[in-house]
Design a protein around this motif. Structure first.
Motif, PDB file in Angstrom:
ATOM      1  N   ASN A 121       0.824  -1.211   0.000  1.00 55.62           N
ATOM      2  CA  ASN A 121       0.000   0.000   0.000  1.00 55.62           C
ATOM      3  C   ASN A 121       0.858   1.262   0.000  1.00 55.62           C
ATOM      4  O   ASN A 121       0.518   2.244  -0.660  1.00 55.62           O
ATOM      5  CB  ASN A 121      -0.941   0.012   1.211  1.00 55.62           C
ATOM      6  N   GLU A 122       1.972   1.245   0.719  1.00 57.14           N
ATOM      7  CA  GLU A 122       2.874   2.396   0.757  1.00 57.14           C
ATOM      8  C   GLU A 122       3.503   2.640  -0.615  1.00 57.14           C
ATOM      9  O   GLU A 122       3.663   3.776  -1.035  1.00 57.14           O
ATOM     10  CB  GLU A 122       3.972   2.193   1.816  1.00 57.14           C
ATOM     11  N   GLU A 123       3.869   1.567  -1.297  1.00 59.90           N
ATOM     12  CA  GLU A 123       4.454   1.715  -2.636  1.00 59.90           C
ATOM     13  C   GLU A 123       3.432   2.269  -3.619  1.00 59.90           C
ATOM     14  O   GLU A 123       3.759   3.134  -4.441  1.00 59.90           O
ATOM     15  CB  GLU A 123       4.993   0.377  -3.127  1.00 59.90           C
ATOM     16  N   VAL A 124       2.196   1.806  -3.538  1.00 59.49           N
ATOM     17  CA  VAL A 124       1.155   2.328  -4.425  1.00 59.49           C
ATOM     18  C   VAL A 124       0.903   3.802  -4.118  1.00 59.49           C
ATOM     19  O   VAL A 124       0.725   4.614  -5.034  1.00 59.49           O
ATOM     20  CB  VAL A 124      -0.151   1.505  -4.318  1.00 59.49           C
ATOM     21  N   ASP A 125       0.923   4.177  -2.845  1.00 60.70           N
ATOM     22  CA  ASP A 125       0.763   5.590  -2.487  1.00 60.70           C
ATOM     23  C   ASP A 125       1.925   6.424  -3.029  1.00 60.70           C
ATOM     24  O   ASP A 125       1.724   7.546  -3.503  1.00 60.70           O
ATOM     25  CB  ASP A 125       0.654   5.761  -0.974  1.00 60.70           C
ATOM     26  N   SER A 126       3.145   5.899  -2.972  1.00 60.23           N
ATOM     27  CA  SER A 126       4.305   6.615  -3.523  1.00 60.23           C
ATOM     28  C   SER A 126       4.166   6.779  -5.022  1.00 60.23           C
ATOM     29  O   SER A 126       4.420   7.862  -5.568  1.00 60.23           O
ATOM     30  CB  SER A 126       5.598   5.875  -3.202  1.00 60.23           C
ATOM     31  N   LEU A 127       3.756   5.716  -5.700  1.00 59.40           N
ATOM     32  CA  LEU A 127       3.544   5.804  -7.143  1.00 59.40           C
ATOM     33  C   LEU A 127       2.438   6.805  -7.459  1.00 59.40           C
ATOM     34  O   LEU A 127       2.553   7.594  -8.395  1.00 59.40           O
ATOM     35  CB  LEU A 127       3.211   4.422  -7.699  1.00 59.40           C
ATOM     36  N   SER A 128       1.390   6.801  -6.640  1.00 59.70           N
ATOM     37  CA  SER A 128       0.299   7.768  -6.809  1.00 59.70           C
ATOM     38  C   SER A 128       0.807   9.193  -6.628  1.00 59.70           C
ATOM     39  O   SER A 128       0.457  10.087  -7.404  1.00 59.70           O
ATOM     40  CB  SER A 128      -0.821   7.496  -5.803  1.00 59.70           C
ATOM     41  N   ASP A 129       1.638   9.409  -5.605  1.00 64.49           N
ATOM     42  CA  ASP A 129       2.198  10.749  -5.378  1.00 64.49           C
ATOM     43  C   ASP A 129       3.050  11.197  -6.557  1.00 64.49           C
ATOM     44  O   ASP A 129       3.028  12.366  -6.948  1.00 64.49           O
ATOM     45  CB  ASP A 129       3.016  10.782  -4.087  1.00 64.49           C
ATOM     46  N   PHE A 130       3.813  10.268  -7.130  1.00 60.96           N
ATOM     47  CA  PHE A 130       4.611  10.599  -8.315  1.00 60.96           C
ATOM     48  C   PHE A 130       3.713  11.009  -9.478  1.00 60.96           C
ATOM     49  O   PHE A 130       3.964  12.001 -10.160  1.00 60.96           O
ATOM     50  CB  PHE A 130       5.497   9.419  -8.712  1.00 60.96           C
ATOM     51  N   LEU A 131       2.629  10.278  -9.710  1.00 60.72           N
ATOM     52  CA  LEU A 131       1.718  10.611 -10.811  1.00 60.72           C
ATOM     53  C   LEU A 131       0.962  11.915 -10.538  1.00 60.72           C
ATOM     54  O   LEU A 131       0.702  12.687 -11.468  1.00 60.72           O
ATOM     55  CB  LEU A 131       0.754   9.454 -11.066  1.00 60.72           C
ATOM     56  N   ILE A 132       0.636  12.174  -9.286  1.00 62.06           N
ATOM     57  CA  ILE A 132      -0.002  13.455  -8.925  1.00 62.06           C
ATOM     58  C   ILE A 132       0.973  14.589  -9.192  1.00 62.06           C
ATOM     59  O   ILE A 132       0.621  15.609  -9.786  1.00 62.06           O
ATOM     60  CB  ILE A 132      -0.457  13.442  -7.451  1.00 62.06           C
ATOM     61  N   TRP A 133       2.217  14.420  -8.754  1.00 59.41           N
ATOM     62  CA  TRP A 133       3.239  15.447  -8.973  1.00 59.41           C
ATOM     63  C   TRP A 133       3.439  15.690 -10.474  1.00 59.41           C
ATOM     64  O   TRP A 133       3.520  16.822 -10.921  1.00 59.41           O
ATOM     65  CB  TRP A 133       4.555  15.021  -8.315  1.00 59.41           C
ATOM     66  N   THR A 134       3.511  14.618 -11.236  1.00 58.27           N
ATOM     67  CA  THR A 134       3.724  14.734 -12.676  1.00 58.27           C
ATOM     68  C   THR A 134       2.590  15.503 -13.349  1.00 58.27           C
ATOM     69  O   THR A 134       2.816  16.268 -14.278  1.00 58.27           O
ATOM     70  CB  THR A 134       3.865  13.335 -13.307  1.00 58.27           C
ATOM     71  N   SER A 135       1.376  15.321 -12.863  1.00 59.35           N
ATOM     72  CA  SER A 135       0.233  15.992 -13.483  1.00 59.35           C
ATOM     73  C   SER A 135       0.299  17.498 -13.312  1.00 59.35           C
ATOM     74  O   SER A 135      -0.371  18.237 -14.036  1.00 59.35           O
ATOM     75  CB  SER A 135      -1.076  15.466 -12.893  1.00 59.35           C
ATOM     76  N   LYS A 136       1.126  17.977 -12.391  1.00 57.87           N
ATOM     77  CA  LYS A 136       1.219  19.416 -12.127  1.00 57.87           C
ATOM     78  C   LYS A 136       2.426  20.070 -12.797  1.00 57.87           C
ATOM     79  O   LYS A 136       2.666  21.255 -12.615  1.00 57.87           O
ATOM     80  CB  LYS A 136       1.229  19.646 -10.621  1.00 57.87           C
ATOM     81  N   VAL A 137       3.172  19.297 -13.575  1.00 63.60           N
ATOM     82  CA  VAL A 137       4.286  19.846 -14.346  1.00 63.60           C
ATOM     83  C   VAL A 137       3.703  20.570 -15.562  1.00 63.60           C
ATOM     84  O   VAL A 137       2.789  20.069 -16.212  1.00 63.60           O
ATOM     85  CB  VAL A 137       5.249  18.719 -14.801  1.00 63.60           C
ATOM     86  N   ASN A 138       4.213  21.744 -15.867  1.00 64.81           N
ATOM     87  CA  ASN A 138       3.753  22.494 -17.023  1.00 64.81           C
ATOM     88  C   ASN A 138       4.410  21.917 -18.275  1.00 64.81           C
ATOM     89  O   ASN A 138       5.571  22.154 -18.539  1.00 64.81           O
ATOM     90  CB  ASN A 138       4.105  23.977 -16.876  1.00 64.81           C
ATOM     91  N   ALA A 139       3.662  21.150 -19.042  1.00 60.36           N
ATOM     92  CA  ALA A 139       4.195  20.475 -20.226  1.00 60.36           C
ATOM     93  C   ALA A 139       3.548  21.007 -21.507  1.00 60.36           C
ATOM     94  O   ALA A 139       3.341  20.261 -22.456  1.00 60.36           O
ATOM     95  CB  ALA A 139       3.992  18.980 -20.108  1.00 60.36           C
TER      96      ALA A 139
END
Length: 148
Positions: A121-139
């Motif tokens: 569950n912690e790894e999935v949360d970390s992966l989720s945090d990475f994808l959340i962070w990525t969604s906020k990058v100005n691309a």
């Protein structure tokens, strides 16, 4: 009245054009480097985001998925999966990711199968945090559609 280009004129065009191109290149490089801090979302990078990025790399997610347009085109683009599947709500998205990762591989006919990685569950949360962070990058409005 035909004029011919002399060697000194050709040299001046060559050196002048080369110098002009070099100055433009330096100016564009400076502009790009100046924009990186505000576009990269670097200030919101946490240890959990870094751990999610390491999982992304260790499990070779880019071997099937794209992120910010980079990677394989076998599976969906994941830069905007937070907006697509989590409605831009972190709690909803993390719950979605927990269920999605636990349900793999799906037994749907004619559908590509994502492997079961048996993440905690912690790894999935970390992966989720990475994808959340990525969604906020100005691309620059990438991907062009909400479905990637």
């Amino acid at each position: 009245m035909t004029e011919r280009i002399t060697k000194s004129m050709a040299k001046n065009i060559y050196y002048g054009g080369g110098t002009f191109a070099l100055l433009i290149f330096i100016a564009l490089t400076f502009d790009t480097v100046h924009q990186i801090p505000e576009r990269s979302n670097e200030v919101n990078m946490t240890e959990n985001v870094v751990a999610g990025k390491k999982l992304w790399e260790n499990y070779n997610c880019v071997g099937c998925h794209t992120i910010i347009g980079e990677g394989a085109y076998y599976a969906p683009e994941l830069m905007n999966v937070f907006n697509r599947r989590g409605a831009s709500d972190e709690v909803t998205f993390k719950a979605y990711m927990q269920g999605w990762m636990a349900a793999q591989p799906l037994a749907v006919p004619d559908r590509r199968k994502m492997p079961q990685f048996n993440l905690s569950n912690e790894e999935v949360d970390s992966l989720s945090d990475f994808l959340i962070w990525t969604s906020k990058v100005n691309a620059n409005d990438w991907p062009p559609t909400i479905e990637g």
